[in-house]
Every structure is written in C-alpha cells, then in structure tokens.
Write an enzyme that holds these catalytic residues in place. Sequence first.
Site, PDB file in Angstrom:
ATOM      1  CB  CYS A 186      -0.929   0.006   1.211  1.00 31.68           C
ATOM      2  SG  CYS A 186      -1.867   1.542   1.401  1.00 31.68           S
ATOM      3  CB  CYS A 193      -0.364   2.566   4.068  1.00 35.07           C
ATOM      4  SG  CYS A 193      -2.034   2.273   3.522  1.00 35.07           S
ATOM      5  CG  ASP A 194       3.154   0.546   4.399  1.00 31.43           C
ATOM      6  OD1 ASP A 194       2.570   1.039   5.376  1.00 31.43           O
ATOM      7  OD2 ASP A 194       2.988  -0.615   4.028  1.00 31.43           O
TER       8      ASP A 194
END
Lengths: 326, 213
Positions: free
Chosen positions: A154, A157-158
């Site tokens: 993701c 997200c990361d």
Amino acid sequence: MGFELNFDSSSLKSNTKKIEENVIYDVLIIGAGPAGLNSALYATRNGLNAGLIADKYGGQVLDTSSVENYLGYESIPGEDLVGAFREHVEKYEIPIKKDSRVEKVEKKENRFFLSMSDGTELKSKTLIIATGSKPRKLNVPGEEKFSGKGVAYCAICDGPLFQGRDVVIAGGGNSAVEAAIDIAKIANKVYLVQRSVLRAEQALVDKLETLNNVEIRLGTQVKEIYGEKLVKGIKVYNKVEDKEFDIKADGIFVEIGSVPNSGPFKDLVETLPNGEIVIDCSCNTSVPGLFAAGDVTTVPYKQISISSGEGAKAALSANAYINKLK
Amino acid sequence: MALLNDEIRTNLVEVFGKMKEEVTIAVFTKEDGCETCKDTLDFMKEIEEVGEKIKLEEYDMEKDSKKAEEFNVEMTPSIVLLDSEGKDNGIKFYGIPAGHEINSLITGIIEVSGSGEDVPSALKERIAKIKTPVDIKVFVTLGCPHCPGAVAKAHKLALENPNIRAQMIEAQTFSELSDKYNVSGVPKIIINEDNDLVGNQPIEKFLETIESL
Ligand SMILES: Cc1cc2nc3c(=O)[nH]c(=O)nc-3n(C[C@H](O)[C@H](O)[C@H](O)COP(=O)(O)OP(=O)(O)OC[C@H]3O[C@@H](n4cnc5c(N)ncnc54)[C@H](O)[C@@H]3O)c2cc1C
C-alpha cells in the site's frame, strides 16, 4: 509531514442500523467497495429488505491516492469518492455490518446461511458477492519473511516510512507507475522494475519520465528479496542481457495486479482456476439466487466505474429473482 | 494553524452531540525538542471548542512529572483520554492524531464517553477473560486510511478490560522507536514487546495473539 485532516464523516456520523441474526433478508451484499455499495443503493431503492456486510467499508478505493478516470471528476482522492458513495447509500438507512468477514456460505432449501468471523450467523433469500480483490504477491523467496519489514503493498500507507531511502516498485501497470510517482517525491531513489513493458496509461508514463530520481528497468524480473531484520535489496534477472544482478534498496512495493477474494465461496459457486467467480452478463452465477459483481468476477477490466455498474446490475437481477419467487 | 475547517467543525458538533458523559483530553507536552507539541496542543484546543462535553487539561512532561507517571506517559506529544471520573482507561495517542487519525481520536472520545458500539457477546466474554497485563502499540502514518481502524480496535480492547492498555504511535514523529520495532509497514501492531501483527487485523486476531501470550 502534513497534518491535513482526512475526516471520515459518513462512518463517524452514521447511526447505521444493525444487521439482525433472526431476520431473513431479501438480499445480503458481501463487500462494500464500488460494486457492493452500488448494489446496496439499487437494492434499497427497489424496496428490497437488504443488508450490507463489509470487512473494509469502502474497499480498495480507500487505498488510492487520486482517481482520475471516474466520469464527472477530473481528479478526486479515492477516499473522497468512496466517502460520497457511502453517504449516498446511507441515506437509505440500510443495515450495515462493518469490520467482520464472511467465512462460509451454505445454501439450504432456497436460503443462504452465512457464518461470520465474529461468530454470528446471517440468513437471506439471495446473495450478492462483491468481495473485490487483494494485491497479487510476487511469490519469490523473502517476500513472506519481509512482509511489513520492507515489503509493502500500500503505497499511500507505507510510502512515508521511506523518506530519503531507496525503494523498488515492482510492476508496470497504472498502480505501479502511480506509486513510483508518489514515492519519488520523498524517497532518495526509486527503481521501477517490470518483467515486460510498461502497461500504464500514457499520461502517467509521461509524468514518470520527467522525474530524475526514478530509474526504469524493463524486461527485468524480481527473483528474491533479501535482508537481515529488514529488507536490504533484491536480486533481479534481466532477460535481454541474460544476467542476474542486485539492486540495493530499503523497501519494495509490490504493485503487480490483484487476485479475487473468492476463497470463502469456492465450495459453493463455480470459479475459474485464477479464482474469479464465473458470471453471465446479468451477474448470475452457477447457483440460482447467487449473484456476483466487480473485481471478484470474470468481468474484464477491473475499474471503479465498471465495478459500480456491475453492482447495480447484480442488485437489479436479485430484484427480478425475488419478484419471481413471490 | 487551524486544522478544523467549517465543514468538519459542523460535523463534529453533531458527532460530539451524541456523547453520554464528559471526557477529558489530557495533553502532555514539553518545552524543548518537541517539534509537534505546539501543533498537537493547538489541535486539541480546537477539538475542545467543538465538544460541549470535552474538557482539556494541559500538562508539561517535566513540571507535571507526577501526572505523567500516574498515566504512564513516556514521550511527548501525548494524549490520554480520561472518563467522566477522571479515570485513565489505558487509551493513549503518542504524536498528533491528525490526517486519518482524527478518526481514531474521535472514535476514542465517543467510546470513553460511554456512547461507543457494543462488542458482540461472544467476543466480550473472551476479552473479559484476559488476566495478564497487555500492552498494545499501534504504529501508524497520518496518510494511512486503514490505520485508524486498527487503533480503534486496540483502544476498544483497552476500554473493555483494565488489564489492557493501548497506544497509537505516529511512526514519523517517533522514528527511533519505529526503527527499534522495525516498522516499515503500517498499521504495525506490537503486543507485549515481541508479538507483532501487520495490517488492520480483525479484533479476533488481536485476541488470538493475546490469548497465546
Ligand atoms: C492502488 C490502487 C489504485 C487504483 N486506482 C484506480 C483508478 O484510478 N481508477 C479505477 O477505476 N480503478 C482503480 N483501481 C481499481 C479499483 O479500486 C477496483 O477495480 C475497485 O475498487 C473494485 O471494486 P469492488 O467493489 O469490486 O471491490 P473492492 O473495492 O475490492 O471491495 C471489496 C469489498 O469486499 C470486502 N470483503 C472482501 N472479502 C470479504 C469477506 N470475506 N467478508 C466480508 N467482506 C469482504 C472488502 O473489505 C471490501 O469492502 C485501483 C486499485 C488500487 C489497489
């Protein structure tokens, strides 16, 4: 680090009704991505007693930083788009069960019985499976071991965790190129590694090629991910040069497409070897009263607009089926 | 720098209107070497303003070290949510809960006020059976859409059982801690130091890990 708020008004405000164990619903919809949400809209508007079940309320679109191909919106953050979908659906007060997974479905005497991960059991006359898909894995040594330790799926997200570091993106479709563009803003260096050629939209590829900290390696296959506690790099093989070499990197984002979430239904309904649930153009499956829509099915082209259209169709088919029962 | 715009403010007035009891937001800051302390405090002042039943208490990590100890506060900025009796239920945020985390902050406030969602009875029984002390850390980034879900579940467990405490930790603010726990994917959940889960796991998965301790 930006603090800009991503306020989720629909899920915090809603006094959504609960799905009851002792009710036999006309239709239960499994999944709340574009397909499931549009099914919910059409089912409730057609007067069906419907319930919506979602593990992740909003589906994959939540993980998309910006959507640029949904008609009517030049560019919109994925979660704003799906936020609008949810608000629209909630106007019809459909009962929703969030954060729980369907583990098993059985059909007995024209009723569907659903076993949920939290131990509850639900019942319905028809069922719409709209469980979408999840990221495809590379299936190379090291991927499992370093998952969450440098191997990521993701980008929004990361991505921020790789500020100033070197990052590999595996893949060559839209989501891979989008991830490369996003992460190049904060990473030191980005390698886009793709087995064949780039398949992303030209508009995205043009943007990618203007970035000077991105290196594109085509015809190159990821062979192994290695490291100690965290990822240190990957081993790749280049077909043209017939050579193996090493790319040192702190992380690898796997963006190589998706696999359907059809696991809990495989014993009940016909699927292809790749896991897709077989449907006809009315979203009928091999089981009467069981419909499927969106990324989880054999419908070609996995897109938001396509999934939402399929969701509408599945609900209309369920409605027609219920009317015949009466 | 105001974080709340008019639209969010209007929504929050409505959401906080549902609060059953008062909730106190205890904010711990430090004068030097805390980049995001001021922003965090300012943000919590904005939240206090829109919630009739929300009170704010400001503490300095050094000057109010007794309070910090009482609530087990180890780093700044940090936020502890206290119920109407001033009791700490083990619900904490390390780092500013902005971005997507505004959602876990609001869920936390609603839960501590007593207007949260019910846990299915089968799960409630399992949670009640936990007798050993459990510490849950949930590492997040502010741009992560499914992190607030993981934080809310950890906080819910803490609220349901006094042996459990749970903290959101913003990974970029506390980058040394993130390195220590090898955080390179979020949400990353650390249970009692050596058990980790990655991703927004269902509450059953938290329980399985806790029950296997
Ligand atoms: C990074 C990224 C970028 C993308 N960008 C674009 C883009 O720009 N434009 C575009 O058109 N498309 C884009 N896509 C594709 C698009 O997101 C998908 O085609 C679309 O979301 C599919 O919708 P769906 O409703 O079929 O499934 P999903 O969105 O996958 O939703 C599935 C739902 O089912 C739930 N579920 C799954 N299993 C269970 C279970 N067992 N029990 C209960 N619930 C379950 C999930 O939690 C979720 O709610 C992108 C995808 C990704 C990953």
